[in-house]
Design a protein around this motif. Structure first.
Motif, PDB file in Angstrom:
ATOM      1  N   ARG A 215      57.608  17.093  52.136  1.00 56.00           N
ATOM      2  CA  ARG A 215      58.063  18.398  51.654  1.00 56.00           C
ATOM      3  C   ARG A 215      59.274  18.849  52.454  1.00 56.00           C
ATOM      4  O   ARG A 215      59.610  18.262  53.482  1.00 56.00           O
ATOM      5  N   PHE A 216      59.927  19.914  51.977  1.00 55.41           N
ATOM      6  CA  PHE A 216      60.968  20.579  52.750  1.00 55.41           C
ATOM      7  C   PHE A 216      60.300  21.516  53.754  1.00 55.41           C
ATOM      8  O   PHE A 216      59.163  21.951  53.567  1.00 55.41           O
ATOM      9  N   GLY A 217      61.021  21.827  54.818  1.00 54.46           N
ATOM     10  CA  GLY A 217      60.510  22.794  55.774  1.00 54.46           C
ATOM     11  C   GLY A 217      60.614  24.211  55.245  1.00 54.46           C
ATOM     12  O   GLY A 217      61.267  24.481  54.233  1.00 54.46           O
ATOM     13  N   LEU A 218      59.963  25.121  55.945  1.00 60.68           N
ATOM     14  CA  LEU A 218      59.992  26.535  55.584  1.00 60.68           C
ATOM     15  C   LEU A 218      60.862  27.311  56.568  1.00 60.68           C
ATOM     16  O   LEU A 218      60.966  26.949  57.746  1.00 60.68           O
ATOM     17  N   ALA A 219      61.460  28.373  56.065  1.00 64.42           N
ATOM     18  CA  ALA A 219      62.298  29.214  56.932  1.00 64.42           C
ATOM     19  C   ALA A 219      61.520  29.694  58.143  1.00 64.42           C
ATOM     20  O   ALA A 219      62.056  29.776  59.257  1.00 64.42           O
ATOM     21  N   GLU A 220      60.249  30.008  57.946  1.00 63.94           N
ATOM     22  CA  GLU A 220      59.419  30.507  59.050  1.00 63.94           C
ATOM     23  C   GLU A 220      59.218  29.439  60.122  1.00 63.94           C
ATOM     24  O   GLU A 220      59.051  29.773  61.308  1.00 63.94           O
ATOM     25  N   GLU A 221      59.237  28.173  59.732  1.00 63.93           N
ATOM     26  CA  GLU A 221      59.074  27.103  60.717  1.00 63.93           C
ATOM     27  C   GLU A 221      60.326  26.969  61.594  1.00 63.93           C
ATOM     28  O   GLU A 221      60.225  26.691  62.793  1.00 63.93           O
ATOM     29  N   VAL A 222      61.489  27.173  61.010  1.00 58.01           N
ATOM     30  CA  VAL A 222      62.715  27.187  61.802  1.00 58.01           C
ATOM     31  C   VAL A 222      62.735  28.422  62.699  1.00 58.01           C
ATOM     32  O   VAL A 222      63.066  28.346  63.890  1.00 58.01           O
ATOM     33  N   ALA A 223      62.354  29.561  62.145  1.00 59.46           N
ATOM     34  CA  ALA A 223      62.344  30.807  62.914  1.00 59.46           C
ATOM     35  C   ALA A 223      61.442  30.689  64.135  1.00 59.46           C
ATOM     36  O   ALA A 223      61.758  31.215  65.210  1.00 59.46           O
TER      37      ALA A 223
END
Length: 256
Positions: A215-223
């Motif tokens: 899957r693609f990552g989530l914005a919250e995971e980068v945050a």
């Protein structure tokens, strides 16, 4: 609201959408006061993010600013200091892309991408470091780069800007580390943001399978990684680049 950023203040660029929005919400939820910016036309979205932060018991303010404009950056920090008194953490997240093969890239498109993605962080870092030196208490800067810094078919300007941003990160860390100013970068891979929503379904599926997560990552995971680098937990981390890319380190020929 209590948390690891109690008494700390953030300035976040590009904070109205995607990764930037997740950083604003996450920092505020962890006790920080946050000033964030976006272009003037994003003011309605900025107001929505402010409202979401307040509803969760946090504190945030939107300031319209174009990161490529020096006067806007000065106004952003002047506004921030008027409310925050000091700026402790700065996140360079604002970014744009204009995809095309090299020979089809207009000079104005090349310049536009570099203005936002590299001139902007330079202006922000320069002002942030100056304020942090004046405050005398140090600070932290986190730059949002991209694994496309390794090269990307159809987006030479974007790849070049992100590679240069990594070099800027290391230079700031080396110049000001002795003054307790830490500078790091996060290096996202394929993340669910506006930049990836335009991929064809077949391309999305193929690119997602490059990661063992499928899957693609989530914005919250980068945050979450940005907030780690912004915290005292990253006490011996500076001049570094932390990948948030699901084990994908290089970018194949794009299939979008």
């Amino acid at each position: 609201m209590s948390g690891r950023f109690n008494g700390k203040s953030f300035v976040v660029t590009g904070g109205t959408r995607g990764i930037g929005r997740a950083i604003v919400l996450g920092a505020a939820a962890d006790g920080a006061r946050v000033v964030f910016c976006g272009r003037g036309e994003s003011a309605p979205v900025g107001a929505e993010v402010e409202a979401a932060v307040r509803a969760a018991g946090g504190q945030a303010r939107f300031v319209p600013a174009d990161v490529a404009v020096e006067a806007d950056i000065e106004r952003l920090f002047d506004n921030a200091l008027g409310w925050l008194d000091e700026v402790h953490i700065v996140v360079n997240n604002a970014g744009v892309t204009r995809g095309s093969l090299l020979v089809q890239t207009a000079l104005e498109d090349w310049q536009y991408v570099l203005d936002v993605n590299l001139r902007g962080p330079f202006l922000v870092c320069r002002r942030a470091v100056d304020d942090m030196l004046s405050q005398g208490s140090g600070g932290r800067i986190v730059n949002v780069a991209s694994f496309t810094a390794n090269g990307l078919v159809g987006a030479a300007s974007y790849a070049a800007s992100k590679s240069a941003l990594l070099s800027l990160t290391r230079s700031v860390a080396k110049e000001y580390g002795r003054r307790r100013i830490f500078c790091n970068a996060v290096v996202p891979g394929f993340i669910e943001t506006d930049m990836t929503t335009g991929y064809r379904p077949a391309a999305r599926a193929a690119l997602a399978q490059l990661s063992p997560y499928g899957r693609f990552g989530l914005a919250e995971e980068v945050a979450g990684t940005v907030l780690f680098l912004a915290s005292d937990e990253a006490s011996f981390v500076t001049g570094d680049a932390v990948y948030v890319a699901g084990a994908v380190r290089d970018v194949p020929r794009m299939m979008s």
